[in-house]
Design a protein around this motif. Sequence first.
Motif, PDB file in Angstrom:
ATOM      1  N   SER A 101       0.387  -1.245  -0.067  1.00 22.50           N
ATOM      2  CA  SER A 101      -0.182  -0.234  -0.259  1.00 22.50           C
ATOM      3  C   SER A 101       0.677   1.440   0.371  1.00 22.50           C
ATOM      4  O   SER A 101       1.857   1.736   0.621  1.00 22.50           O
ATOM      5  CB  SER A 101      -0.754  -0.173   0.759  1.00 22.50           C
ATOM      6  OG  SER A 101      -1.568   1.348   1.332  1.00 22.50           O
TER       7      SER A 101
ATOM      8  N   ALA B  83      -7.530   7.461  -4.826  1.00 26.12           N
ATOM      9  CA  ALA B  83      -8.180   6.159  -5.505  1.00 26.12           C
ATOM     10  C   ALA B  83      -7.518   5.261  -4.787  1.00 26.12           C
ATOM     11  O   ALA B  83      -6.399   5.310  -4.564  1.00 26.12           O
ATOM     12  CB  ALA B  83      -7.050   6.322  -6.615  1.00 26.12           C
ATOM     13  N   ILE B  84      -8.515   4.510  -4.538  1.00 26.88           N
ATOM     14  CA  ILE B  84      -8.382   3.727  -3.405  1.00 26.88           C
ATOM     15  C   ILE B  84      -8.962   1.892  -3.964  1.00 26.88           C
ATOM     16  O   ILE B  84     -10.266   1.816  -4.263  1.00 26.88           O
ATOM     17  CB  ILE B  84      -9.303   3.562  -1.786  1.00 26.88           C
ATOM     18  CG1 ILE B  84      -9.044   5.510  -1.032  1.00 26.88           C
ATOM     19  CG2 ILE B  84      -9.390   2.458  -1.154  1.00 26.88           C
ATOM     20  CD1 ILE B  84      -9.570   5.330  -0.018  1.00 26.88           C
ATOM     21  N   LYS B  85      -8.111   1.042  -3.369  1.00 29.64           N
ATOM     22  CA  LYS B  85      -8.687  -0.235  -3.932  1.00 29.64           C
ATOM     23  C   LYS B  85      -8.030  -1.630  -3.054  1.00 29.64           C
ATOM     24  O   LYS B  85      -6.440  -1.213  -3.268  1.00 29.64           O
ATOM     25  CB  LYS B  85      -8.474  -1.432  -4.903  1.00 29.64           C
ATOM     26  CG  LYS B  85      -8.295  -1.651  -6.210  1.00 29.64           C
ATOM     27  CD  LYS B  85      -8.094  -1.923  -7.499  1.00 29.64           C
ATOM     28  CE  LYS B  85      -9.250  -3.203  -8.176  1.00 29.64           C
ATOM     29  NZ  LYS B  85      -7.510  -4.557  -8.196  1.00 29.64           N
TER      30      LYS B  85
ATOM     31  N   ASP C  34      -4.280  -0.949  -1.492  1.00 32.58           N
ATOM     32  CA  ASP C  34      -3.942   0.561  -2.398  1.00 32.58           C
ATOM     33  C   ASP C  34      -4.233   1.452  -2.345  1.00 32.58           C
ATOM     34  O   ASP C  34      -5.737   1.526  -2.018  1.00 32.58           O
ATOM     35  CB  ASP C  34      -3.831   0.169  -3.427  1.00 32.58           C
ATOM     36  CG  ASP C  34      -2.893  -0.738  -4.059  1.00 32.58           C
ATOM     37  OD1 ASP C  34      -1.989  -1.429  -3.557  1.00 32.58           O
ATOM     38  OD2 ASP C  34      -2.847  -1.892  -4.783  1.00 32.58           O
ATOM     39  N   THR C  35      -3.756   2.365  -1.623  1.00 31.38           N
ATOM     40  CA  THR C  35      -4.780   4.204  -1.567  1.00 31.38           C
ATOM     41  C   THR C  35      -3.975   5.035  -1.786  1.00 31.38           C
ATOM     42  O   THR C  35      -2.180   5.041  -1.808  1.00 31.38           O
ATOM     43  CB  THR C  35      -4.210   4.562   0.315  1.00 31.38           C
ATOM     44  OG1 THR C  35      -4.873   3.672   0.598  1.00 31.38           O
ATOM     45  CG2 THR C  35      -5.617   5.228   0.612  1.00 31.38           C
TER      46      THR C  35
ATOM     47  N   LEU D  26      -2.726   2.060 -12.842  1.00 30.81           N
ATOM     48  CA  LEU D  26      -3.699   1.498 -11.919  1.00 30.81           C
ATOM     49  C   LEU D  26      -4.288   0.182 -12.400  1.00 30.81           C
ATOM     50  O   LEU D  26      -4.268  -0.567 -13.468  1.00 30.81           O
ATOM     51  CB  LEU D  26      -4.473   2.560 -12.280  1.00 30.81           C
ATOM     52  CG  LEU D  26      -4.984   3.744 -11.362  1.00 30.81           C
ATOM     53  CD1 LEU D  26      -6.023   4.576 -11.173  1.00 30.81           C
ATOM     54  CD2 LEU D  26      -4.302   4.105  -9.951  1.00 30.81           C
ATOM     55  N   ASP D  27      -3.891  -0.707 -11.115  1.00 33.96           N
ATOM     56  CA  ASP D  27      -4.299  -2.294 -11.000  1.00 33.96           C
ATOM     57  C   ASP D  27      -6.181  -2.027 -11.752  1.00 33.96           C
ATOM     58  O   ASP D  27      -6.760  -1.438 -11.510  1.00 33.96           O
ATOM     59  CB  ASP D  27      -4.807  -3.026 -10.702  1.00 33.96           C
ATOM     60  CG  ASP D  27      -3.459  -3.447 -10.141  1.00 33.96           C
ATOM     61  OD1 ASP D  27      -2.404  -3.392 -10.932  1.00 33.96           O
ATOM     62  OD2 ASP D  27      -3.148  -4.280  -8.708  1.00 33.96           O
TER      63      ASP D  27
ATOM     64  N   THR E 126     -12.403  -1.861 -10.622  1.00 32.85           N
ATOM     65  CA  THR E 126     -12.775  -0.917  -9.519  1.00 32.85           C
ATOM     66  C   THR E 126     -12.242  -0.205  -8.244  1.00 32.85           C
ATOM     67  O   THR E 126     -12.033  -0.634  -7.781  1.00 32.85           O
ATOM     68  CB  THR E 126     -14.462  -1.429  -8.903  1.00 32.85           C
ATOM     69  OG1 THR E 126     -14.895  -2.380 -10.344  1.00 32.85           O
ATOM     70  CG2 THR E 126     -15.560  -0.405  -8.491  1.00 32.85           C
ATOM     71  N   TRP E 127     -12.264   1.201  -9.011  1.00 29.65           N
ATOM     72  CA  TRP E 127     -11.174   2.029  -7.682  1.00 29.65           C
ATOM     73  C   TRP E 127     -12.497   2.927  -7.064  1.00 29.65           C
ATOM     74  O   TRP E 127     -13.294   3.290  -7.538  1.00 29.65           O
ATOM     75  CB  TRP E 127     -10.266   2.778  -8.551  1.00 29.65           C
ATOM     76  CG  TRP E 127      -9.124   1.612  -8.753  1.00 29.65           C
ATOM     77  CD1 TRP E 127      -8.835   0.886 -10.072  1.00 29.65           C
ATOM     78  CD2 TRP E 127      -7.518   1.955  -8.044  1.00 29.65           C
ATOM     79  NE1 TRP E 127      -7.772   0.059  -9.616  1.00 29.65           N
ATOM     80  CE2 TRP E 127      -7.350   0.910  -9.024  1.00 29.65           C
ATOM     81  CE3 TRP E 127      -7.416   2.261  -7.104  1.00 29.65           C
ATOM     82  CZ2 TRP E 127      -5.576   0.601  -8.432  1.00 29.65           C
ATOM     83  CZ3 TRP E 127      -6.550   1.951  -6.101  1.00 29.65           C
ATOM     84  CH2 TRP E 127      -5.088   1.365  -7.544  1.00 29.65           C
ATOM     85  N   GLN E 128     -12.333   3.150  -5.774  1.00 30.39           N
ATOM     86  CA  GLN E 128     -13.435   4.542  -4.945  1.00 30.39           C
ATOM     87  C   GLN E 128     -12.586   5.418  -5.317  1.00 30.39           C
ATOM     88  O   GLN E 128     -11.382   5.578  -4.543  1.00 30.39           O
ATOM     89  CB  GLN E 128     -13.319   3.571  -3.371  1.00 30.39           C
ATOM     90  CG  GLN E 128     -13.808   5.436  -2.759  1.00 30.39           C
ATOM     91  CD  GLN E 128     -15.399   4.441  -2.949  1.00 30.39           C
ATOM     92  OE1 GLN E 128     -16.246   3.882  -3.682  1.00 30.39           O
ATOM     93  NE2 GLN E 128     -16.121   5.652  -1.780  1.00 30.39           N
TER      94      GLN E 128
ATOM     95  N   THR F  28     -17.483   5.166  -7.470  1.00 30.55           N
ATOM     96  CA  THR F  28     -16.684   4.171  -8.321  1.00 30.55           C
ATOM     97  C   THR F  28     -16.510   4.534  -9.518  1.00 30.55           C
ATOM     98  O   THR F  28     -16.962   4.988  -9.846  1.00 30.55           O
ATOM     99  CB  THR F  28     -16.749   3.211  -7.700  1.00 30.55           C
ATOM    100  OG1 THR F  28     -18.202   2.502  -7.904  1.00 30.55           O
ATOM    101  CG2 THR F  28     -17.519   2.035  -5.837  1.00 30.55           C
TER     102      THR F  28
END
Length: 266
Positions: A17, A202-204, A207-208, A225-226, A229-231, A247
């Motif tokens: 992270s 961006a959070i998944k 990962d932040t 980014l992987d 779905t990312w928040q 998201t």
Amino acid sequence: MKNLLIAASIVGFTSISMIACQKDDDTGNGNARLQVLLTDAPANYDAVNVDIQSVMINVSNDTAATDGWKELPLISPGVYNLLDFQNGIDTVLADAMIPAGKIGQIRLVLGENNTVVIDGTPFILKTPSGQQSGLKLKVNQDIDAGIVYRMYIDFDANRSVVSAGNSGQYILKPVIRAFMDAVGGSVKGWVLPGAAAAQVWAIKNTDTLLALPDAATGYYFFGGLDQGTWQLEFDATNEIYQDTSFTVDVNSGSITEVDTVNLHQP
């Protein structure tokens, strides 16, 4: 506010992270990011040491490759033991921003400190004079702006070392292939007004990542980014504005453009 460490770079290629501060590059504005990595196939030697001094790419459509060459700054020029990078292990040679377009070729320039170690004894690896200007490999890869790419230089050390008869001399005739892939996807957008002084997260999973939007335009960008779905969380540091979140779906090799976010006062 998230209590996490800040790393001043684009999204890294690790599983840990981290937070990525807003970059001072133009990844989303006409450039892409290219990482060049060295890897190898197994070989029956104690060591195969290759002296890598320069990596260049040809970013023109010149079929004769007489112009359009761009040198990529190496992270650490010098001698690499190819056998350290077998079975999926690799190392980053260069990491740079490049213009979008097409990479036609890559050129690997070697120094003179090339050796092979056999049963504990080192032997000089002579390089044919025709290779002194660099080893050229065809790539022919289209490069899209805002995407992070990895280019792998895959040495076959076992086939690259050739014995010169019974003289105890060895010649380096590199057998190499180069291939590329896009690393994840990207997200870009704008958040307004500037008075909100927003931070975009961006959070998944674990990962932040953090982007600090441009003060004048509100533009923000996340690269590498992987897929998934990312928040996205928009935190207004000016507390008279309300935060918001939603998201987005990220696809490898493409850029997700988010509608402009307008933060409002209560």
